[in-house]
Design a protein around this motif. Structure first.
Motif, PDB file in Angstrom:
ATOM      1  N   ASP A   1     -17.002 -61.182  48.928  1.00 55.04           N
ATOM      2  CA  ASP A   1     -17.563 -62.403  49.500  1.00 55.04           C
ATOM      3  C   ASP A   1     -16.991 -63.681  49.661  1.00 55.04           C
ATOM      4  O   ASP A   1     -17.336 -64.879  49.686  1.00 55.04           O
ATOM      5  CB  ASP A   1     -18.853 -62.610  49.114  1.00 55.04           C
ATOM      6  N   GLY A   2     -15.510 -63.674  49.297  1.00 57.32           N
ATOM      7  CA  GLY A   2     -14.719 -64.887  49.187  1.00 57.32           C
ATOM      8  C   GLY A   2     -14.457 -65.440  50.496  1.00 57.32           C
ATOM      9  O   GLY A   2     -14.541 -64.765  51.548  1.00 57.32           O
ATOM     10  N   ARG A   3     -13.926 -66.671  50.491  1.00 57.19           N
ATOM     11  CA  ARG A   3     -13.639 -67.619  51.850  1.00 57.19           C
ATOM     12  C   ARG A   3     -12.254 -66.908  52.363  1.00 57.19           C
ATOM     13  O   ARG A   3     -12.345 -66.799  53.678  1.00 57.19           O
ATOM     14  CB  ARG A   3     -13.198 -68.880  51.272  1.00 57.19           C
ATOM     15  N   LEU A   4     -11.426 -66.304  51.729  1.00 55.04           N
ATOM     16  CA  LEU A   4     -10.336 -65.573  52.333  1.00 55.04           C
ATOM     17  C   LEU A   4     -10.779 -64.390  53.080  1.00 55.04           C
ATOM     18  O   LEU A   4     -10.218 -64.400  54.171  1.00 55.04           O
ATOM     19  CB  LEU A   4      -9.238 -65.295  51.070  1.00 55.04           C
ATOM     20  N   VAL A   5     -11.693 -63.557  52.665  1.00 50.70           N
ATOM     21  CA  VAL A   5     -12.061 -62.491  53.449  1.00 50.70           C
ATOM     22  C   VAL A   5     -12.788 -63.147  54.786  1.00 50.70           C
ATOM     23  O   VAL A   5     -12.504 -62.619  55.856  1.00 50.70           O
ATOM     24  CB  VAL A   5     -13.121 -61.562  52.632  1.00 50.70           C
ATOM     25  N   SER A   6     -13.504 -64.218  54.797  1.00 44.71           N
ATOM     26  CA  SER A   6     -14.145 -64.749  55.836  1.00 44.71           C
ATOM     27  C   SER A   6     -13.136 -65.166  56.898  1.00 44.71           C
ATOM     28  O   SER A   6     -13.335 -65.093  58.348  1.00 44.71           O
ATOM     29  CB  SER A   6     -15.310 -65.788  55.471  1.00 44.71           C
ATOM     30  N   CYS A   7     -12.204 -65.768  56.389  1.00 46.15           N
ATOM     31  CA  CYS A   7     -11.158 -66.380  57.357  1.00 46.15           C
ATOM     32  C   CYS A   7     -10.362 -65.474  57.930  1.00 46.15           C
ATOM     33  O   CYS A   7     -10.005 -65.256  58.997  1.00 46.15           O
ATOM     34  CB  CYS A   7      -9.982 -67.310  56.367  1.00 46.15           C
TER      35      CYS A   7
END
Length: 165
Positions: free
Chosen positions: A114-120
């Motif tokens: 659920d990290g920000r990198l995954v979302s990006c």
């Protein structure tokens, strides 16, 4: 000095496609987050499209299909074929970018789901997928127009050959 002609309709289509892709990438990200089925569909679709496009590029690049009556007409056709192949090459590269981003997302999501990198990365691959898919929708009509132009050229060549007799 040759004047550079700008195809404003192509630029408009590119800009509209880019805007739509950014919007879908940003707003559609929650729908693909952690959704292995969606990721699988995207990988399958773009793998198939990449294979199809390589086949099309191979067929379009066949020099025997473009024989003209003179070397000058062959040179002009070569330039046109080159431009088409370059556009198809960029579409193929966009397919590979989508696949690479999905792959990177899968790897990063294992480490930090659920990290920000995954979302990006999800936003990026969804945006690129949208962009490449929209451009892929235009491919059949371009191929149809190309085939019709070849047919018309063949008919005209035979017609002018009969008149010379």
């Amino acid at each position: 000095m040759q004047r550079l002609e700008v195809d404003w309709s192509r630029i408009g289509i590119f800009a509209a496609t880019a805007v739509i892709s950014v919007v879908i990438g940003c707003h559609g990200q929650p729908y693909v987050h952690g959704n292995d089925e969606a990721r699988g569909v995207i990988v399958n679709v773009f793998s198939i499209l990449a294979g199809f496009l390589i086949t099309v590029m191979t067929l379009l690049g066949e020099p025997g299909l473009y024989r003209g009556r003179t070397w000058r007409s062959d040179a002009i056709k070569r330039s046109n074929v080159y431009q088409r192949l370059v556009r198809h090459k960029w579409l193929f590269i966009s397919y590979l970018i989508v696949l690479a981003l999905v792959f990177m997302t899968t790897i990063v999501a294992k480490r930090e789901p659920d990290g920000r990198l995954v979302s990006c990365l999800e936003m990026l691959y969804l945006g690129f997928a949208t962009f490449a898919f929209i451009y892929s929708l235009m491919l059949p009509s371009r191929l149809l127009n190309l085939q019709l132009a070849r047919f018309d050229e063949l008919v005209e060549s035979k017609r002018s050959g009969q008149k010379a007799d």
